[in-house]
Scaffold this active site. Structure first.
Site, PDB file in Angstrom:
ATOM      1  N   THR A 115     -58.397 -16.103  -8.977  1.00  0.00           N
ATOM      2  CA  THR A 115     -59.288 -17.256  -8.830  1.00  0.00           C
ATOM      3  C   THR A 115     -59.183 -17.991 -10.466  1.00  0.00           C
ATOM      4  O   THR A 115     -59.080 -19.144 -10.714  1.00  0.00           O
ATOM      5  CB  THR A 115     -60.838 -16.706  -8.709  1.00  0.00           C
ATOM      6  OG1 THR A 115     -60.763 -15.894  -7.733  1.00  0.00           O
ATOM      7  CG2 THR A 115     -61.737 -17.926  -8.319  1.00  0.00           C
ATOM      8  N   ALA A 116     -59.104 -17.005 -11.334  1.00  0.00           N
ATOM      9  CA  ALA A 116     -59.061 -17.662 -12.810  1.00  0.00           C
ATOM     10  C   ALA A 116     -57.786 -18.397 -13.034  1.00  0.00           C
ATOM     11  O   ALA A 116     -57.913 -19.690 -13.560  1.00  0.00           O
ATOM     12  CB  ALA A 116     -58.973 -16.251 -13.786  1.00  0.00           C
ATOM     13  N   GLU A 123     -67.842 -12.234  -5.363  1.00  0.00           N
ATOM     14  CA  GLU A 123     -68.292 -13.274  -4.366  1.00  0.00           C
ATOM     15  C   GLU A 123     -69.753 -14.095  -4.734  1.00  0.00           C
ATOM     16  O   GLU A 123     -70.097 -14.838  -3.866  1.00  0.00           O
ATOM     17  CB  GLU A 123     -68.697 -12.569  -3.298  1.00  0.00           C
ATOM     18  CG  GLU A 123     -67.188 -11.774  -2.610  1.00  0.00           C
ATOM     19  CD  GLU A 123     -67.633 -10.968  -1.356  1.00  0.00           C
ATOM     20  OE1 GLU A 123     -68.181 -10.553  -1.146  1.00  0.00           O
ATOM     21  OE2 GLU A 123     -66.438 -10.902  -0.548  1.00  0.00           O
ATOM     22  N   LYS A 165     -77.099 -19.765  -3.040  1.00  0.00           N
ATOM     23  CA  LYS A 165     -77.761 -18.869  -3.888  1.00  0.00           C
ATOM     24  C   LYS A 165     -78.668 -19.439  -4.841  1.00  0.00           C
ATOM     25  O   LYS A 165     -78.571 -20.237  -5.572  1.00  0.00           O
ATOM     26  CB  LYS A 165     -76.598 -18.313  -4.741  1.00  0.00           C
ATOM     27  CG  LYS A 165     -77.099 -17.228  -5.636  1.00  0.00           C
ATOM     28  CD  LYS A 165     -75.945 -16.232  -6.287  1.00  0.00           C
ATOM     29  CE  LYS A 165     -76.351 -15.545  -7.359  1.00  0.00           C
ATOM     30  NZ  LYS A 165     -75.175 -14.885  -8.474  1.00  0.00           N
ATOM     31  N   VAL A 209     -43.146 -10.991 -13.037  1.00  0.00           N
ATOM     32  CA  VAL A 209     -42.557 -10.909 -14.461  1.00  0.00           C
ATOM     33  C   VAL A 209     -42.422  -9.596 -15.061  1.00  0.00           C
ATOM     34  O   VAL A 209     -43.211  -8.638 -15.097  1.00  0.00           O
ATOM     35  CB  VAL A 209     -43.774 -11.743 -15.627  1.00  0.00           C
ATOM     36  CG1 VAL A 209     -43.356 -11.537 -17.083  1.00  0.00           C
ATOM     37  CG2 VAL A 209     -43.625 -13.106 -15.292  1.00  0.00           C
TER      38      VAL A 209
HETATM   39  C1  LIG Z   1     -66.181  -4.903  -8.835  1.00  0.00           C
HETATM   40  C2  LIG Z   1     -66.106  -6.466  -9.235  1.00  0.00           C
HETATM   41  C3  LIG Z   1     -67.142  -7.291  -8.981  1.00  0.00           C
HETATM   42  C4  LIG Z   1     -66.829  -8.707  -9.258  1.00  0.00           C
HETATM   43  N1  LIG Z   1     -68.068  -9.320  -8.989  1.00  0.00           N
HETATM   44  C5  LIG Z   1     -67.931 -10.729  -9.458  1.00  0.00           C
HETATM   45  C6  LIG Z   1     -69.144 -11.914  -9.094  1.00  0.00           C
HETATM   46  O1  LIG Z   1     -70.017 -11.512  -8.424  1.00  0.00           O
HETATM   47  N2  LIG Z   1     -68.930 -12.997  -9.696  1.00  0.00           N
HETATM   48  C7  LIG Z   1     -68.059 -13.286 -10.504  1.00  0.00           C
HETATM   49  O2  LIG Z   1     -67.880 -14.531 -11.029  1.00  0.00           O
HETATM   50  N3  LIG Z   1     -66.927 -12.476 -10.789  1.00  0.00           N
HETATM   51  C8  LIG Z   1     -66.959 -11.177 -10.355  1.00  0.00           C
HETATM   52  N4  LIG Z   1     -65.869 -10.335 -10.630  1.00  0.00           N
HETATM   53  C9  LIG Z   1     -64.954 -10.819 -11.313  1.00  0.00           C
HETATM   54  C10 LIG Z   1     -63.926 -11.818 -10.520  1.00  0.00           C
HETATM   55  O3  LIG Z   1     -63.448 -10.811  -9.602  1.00  0.00           O
HETATM   56  C11 LIG Z   1     -62.696 -12.148 -11.494  1.00  0.00           C
HETATM   57  O4  LIG Z   1     -63.287 -12.832 -12.346  1.00  0.00           O
HETATM   58  C12 LIG Z   1     -61.887 -13.318 -10.474  1.00  0.00           C
HETATM   59  O5  LIG Z   1     -61.633 -12.710  -9.396  1.00  0.00           O
HETATM   60  C13 LIG Z   1     -60.572 -13.684 -11.381  1.00  0.00           C
HETATM   61  O6  LIG Z   1     -59.711 -12.558 -11.552  1.00  0.00           O
HETATM   62  P1  LIG Z   1     -58.329 -13.033 -12.014  1.00  0.00           P
HETATM   63  O7  LIG Z   1     -57.840 -14.137 -11.462  1.00  0.00           O
HETATM   64  O8  LIG Z   1     -58.624 -12.858 -13.573  1.00  0.00           O
HETATM   65  O9  LIG Z   1     -57.500 -11.567 -11.816  1.00  0.00           O
HETATM   66  P2  LIG Z   1     -56.744 -11.199 -10.452  1.00  0.00           P
HETATM   67  O10 LIG Z   1     -57.583 -11.703  -9.199  1.00  0.00           O
HETATM   68  O11 LIG Z   1     -56.538  -9.862 -10.469  1.00  0.00           O
HETATM   69  O12 LIG Z   1     -55.420 -11.972 -10.518  1.00  0.00           O
HETATM   70  C14 LIG Z   1     -54.357 -11.650 -11.412  1.00  0.00           C
HETATM   71  C15 LIG Z   1     -53.162 -12.442 -10.873  1.00  0.00           C
HETATM   72  O13 LIG Z   1     -52.107 -12.154 -11.869  1.00  0.00           O
HETATM   73  C16 LIG Z   1     -50.808 -11.903 -11.121  1.00  0.00           C
HETATM   74  N5  LIG Z   1     -50.002 -10.886 -11.930  1.00  0.00           N
HETATM   75  C17 LIG Z   1     -50.395 -10.023 -12.699  1.00  0.00           C
HETATM   76  N6  LIG Z   1     -49.222  -9.272 -13.132  1.00  0.00           N
HETATM   77  C18 LIG Z   1     -48.301 -10.018 -13.003  1.00  0.00           C
HETATM   78  C19 LIG Z   1     -47.018 -10.072 -13.031  1.00  0.00           C
HETATM   79  N7  LIG Z   1     -46.375  -9.047 -13.966  1.00  0.00           N
HETATM   80  N8  LIG Z   1     -45.981 -10.993 -12.751  1.00  0.00           N
HETATM   81  C20 LIG Z   1     -46.403 -12.140 -12.070  1.00  0.00           C
HETATM   82  N9  LIG Z   1     -47.827 -12.141 -11.762  1.00  0.00           N
HETATM   83  C21 LIG Z   1     -48.805 -11.166 -12.158  1.00  0.00           C
HETATM   84  C22 LIG Z   1     -51.261 -11.216  -9.745  1.00  0.00           C
HETATM   85  O14 LIG Z   1     -50.606 -11.612  -8.745  1.00  0.00           O
HETATM   86  C23 LIG Z   1     -52.796 -12.104  -9.661  1.00  0.00           C
HETATM   87  O15 LIG Z   1     -52.135 -13.184  -8.918  1.00  0.00           O
HETATM   88  C24 LIG Z   1     -65.795  -9.078 -10.018  1.00  0.00           C
HETATM   89  C25 LIG Z   1     -64.811  -8.215 -10.524  1.00  0.00           C
HETATM   90  C26 LIG Z   1     -64.917  -6.763 -10.123  1.00  0.00           C
HETATM   91  C27 LIG Z   1     -63.893  -5.867 -10.616  1.00  0.00           C
END
Ligand SMILES: Cc1cc2nc3c(=O)[nH]c(=O)nc-3n(C[C@H](O)[C@H](O)[C@H](O)COP(=O)(O)OP(=O)(O)OC[C@H]3O[C@@H](n4cnc5c(N)ncnc54)[C@H](O)[C@@H]3O)c2cc1C
Length: 503
Positions: free
Chosen positions: A17-18, A52, A81, A188
């Site tokens: 999502t980020a 979520e 919400k 990567v």
């Molecule tokens: C238990 C829990 C509950 C949560 N509840 C909430 C909530 O209610 N509300 C909220 O706002 N947030 C919540 N969050 C946080 C939320 O899940 C994250 O902020 C959000 O999903 C964004 O995650 P991200 O994109 O940073 O990381 P991720 O979803 O982990 O994405 C990481 C990406 O990097 C890629 N990647 C990693 N390494 C490599 C590599 N070597 N080469 C290529 N690609 C790579 C992966 O493939 C993936 O696409 C929660 C988190 C947790 C753990």
């Protein structure tokens, strides 16, 4: 003036999502500029796929991108919400649950009465000071009304959403492609650094090399570029936020209709979220492995949900709670879990993602890679992370569960920031909390209303047995008028179910 955006090549590493939020916001804001954006992600690694619940910032995000609710909400199973109900965090009689509302303009009409009663009660008078009856959002949630006022209701009402995290990522991917973002898949294996220490390129396992001027690290908890390659330090918050794991288990949607609030219920070694989506309820027990094993946590969650023997698989996750020292270092910006995570009690992660990307774009437009701009940006994001942390720490510190070692440890530790210490001193010495929050300049993170709701919501008042009658109570606050005002305002809203049928 130098155009920092001219021919800027950006690679976003990570398609969670980020990553997709960052790519969309940059592609949208810089659509008329000569900026090239590529998102690289690894399906093999995948995304964290939880998270979520949102704050109202998510609405601002969709509004910025000009994506109407009818376009994204049904696809993402999304619901409205009004806020969060905290259950079982206090054993004080009358305070077994309270509602933390999202702020609305209409609250200005009832807030003075609430603040006054809080102040009187802190001073030892027996007046009602539970937050729920003072705020419209709590009433909307209780009556399952969507936070969408009728056209003739002249007040803005702010709200957040619940949504399916996996589907939201896919939706944002499609939208980014429409904005001209390039999407690549691959893992990567190496981050190449230039002679001056900047990031030069990413090298994939199949031998592709991606060069760019700016790298966005959205690799989740891995933090491949910012922490692993550039060595930026991580500051754990473990001394005052003990939770480091979660176990999740979906259940069918509630048979009596979809609720429009999150519920956070205290269990033995943490708390469980209940997030109502259209086709299921998301449940997750956030706990501390120092106090409870994953097996015990799963058992307790299953028992809580009445699913001890249900053949539904639970999912276990580890959480790394804290933040990096610098979110923007050299030519790399970390966004999402790679920059830090404060456990999900107030669902603030995506809120922080959006604040980071917006703040970065402002700073970059103003002064490019200028170190002074970076330093100011990093200080601003750290201040925001630490402010959110303090508010969440306060929940744990103020708990009155006290019947397990976990809750006692939370209520008794002394690792509080100076800011939080000053807030608590102010509350317990009966001084004006609004002034204290203004003095600290932190009202943009959590406003006085949120702080009052938390402290009053847990019943942090003098011993009920010692309260005295306030002879002027009726003259000071007309509670019947407050009740009447809130319930008549609620007449301007329709049912959550009806609202979802049109979105
Ligand atoms: C238990 C829990 C509950 C949560 N509840 C909430 C909530 O209610 N509300 C909220 O706002 N947030 C919540 N969050 C946080 C939320 O899940 C994250 O902020 C959000 O999903 C964004 O995650 P991200 O994109 O940073 O990381 P991720 O979803 O982990 O994405 C990481 C990406 O990097 C890629 N990647 C990693 N390494 C490599 C590599 N070597 N080469 C290529 N690609 C790579 C992966 O493939 C993936 O696409 C929660 C988190 C947790 C753990």
């Amino acid at each position: 003036m130098h155009d920092h955006l001219n021919r800027l090549r950006i690679v976003v590493l990570g398609g969670g999502t980020a990553g997709w939020m960052a790519a969309n916001l940059m592609a949208h804001r810089w659509r008329e500029r000569n900026v090239e954006i590529t998102v690289l992600e690894s399906p093999e690694i995948g995304i964290v796929g939880v998270g979520e619940g949102s704050t109202p910032q998510l609405k601002a995000f969709f509004d910025t991108l000009e994506i109407p609710e009818a376009q994204w909400m049904p696809v993402c199973g999304a619901t409205y919400k009004n806020g969060i109900r905290f259950c079982g965090w206090s054993r004080q009689p009358g305070f077994d649950s309270y509602f933390h509302p999202f702020l609305s303009a209409i609250d200005q009409h009832t807030e003075p009465a609430f603040f006054l009663n809080c102040s009187l009660r802190r001073g030892g008078f027996d007046v009602p000071a539970h937050p729920d009856r003072f705020f419209l959002a709590a009433e909307l949630a209780r009556k399952r009304l969507a936070p969408l006022p009728a056209h003739h209701f002249p007040f803005f009402v702010s709200y957040g959403y619940h949504f399916d995290a996996r589907v939201l990522g896919a939706f944002l991917c499609r939208h980014a492609l429409q904005l001209g973002v390039r999407h690549l898949q691959g893992k990567v294996r190496q981050v190449r650094l230039a002679g001056n220490g900047d990031v030069a390129a990413l090298e994939t396992e199949d031998g592709r090399v991606l060069e760019a001027d700016l790298f966005v690290d959205s690799t989740g908890f891995r933090a491949l570029i910012l922490q692993q390659a550039l060595g930026v330090a991580f500051r754990a918050f473990a001394d005052n936020l003990f939770n480091d794991a979660a176990v999740t288990l979906p259940t069918p949607p509630a048979p009596d209709g979809v609720r429009c609030n999150t519920t956070a219920t205290a269990l033995d070694c943490g708390w469980v979220w209940d997030i109502p989506l259209r086709d299921r309820t998301g449940n997750g027990y956030v706990y501390s492995t120092a106090f409870c094993s994953p097996d015990a946590a799963e058992r307790e969650l299953r028992a809580h949900l009445g699913m001890l023997d249900a053949p539904v698989q639970a999912r276990h996750l580890k959480m790394r709670v804290g933040r990096v020292e610098r979110h923007w270092c050299r030519n790399c910006l970390a966004v999402g879990l790679s920059q830090g995570f404060i456990e999900p009690l107030e669902a603030t992660a995506l809120h922080l993602v959006l604040a980071t990307v917006d703040g970065f774009m402002d700073a970059f437009e103003a002064s490019g890679f200028d170190p002074a701009g970076q330093t100011a940006f990093n200080a601003a994001i750290n201040r925001r992370f630490d402010g959110v942390r303090d508010y969440i720490v306060c929940h744990y510190r103020m708990n009155r569960c006290r019947d397990t070692e976990y809750w006692r440890a939370n209520a008794e530790h002394h690792h509080l920031s100076d800011s939080l210490k000053a807030i608590l001193t102010c509350w317990f010495t009966g001084r004006d909390l609004r002034q204290e929050i203004e003095r600290q300049g932190i009202g943009d993170i959590y406003p006085p209303l949120s702080w009052h709701c938390l402290l009053a919501g847990y019943g942090q008042f003098p011993d009920p047995a010692k309260l005295r009658r306030d002879p002027q109570a009726d003259a000071r606050v007309n509670l019947a008028a407050v009740d009447d005002f809130v319930s008549r305002c609620a007449l301007n809203f329709s049912s959550h179910g009806a609202a979802l049928a049109t979105r």
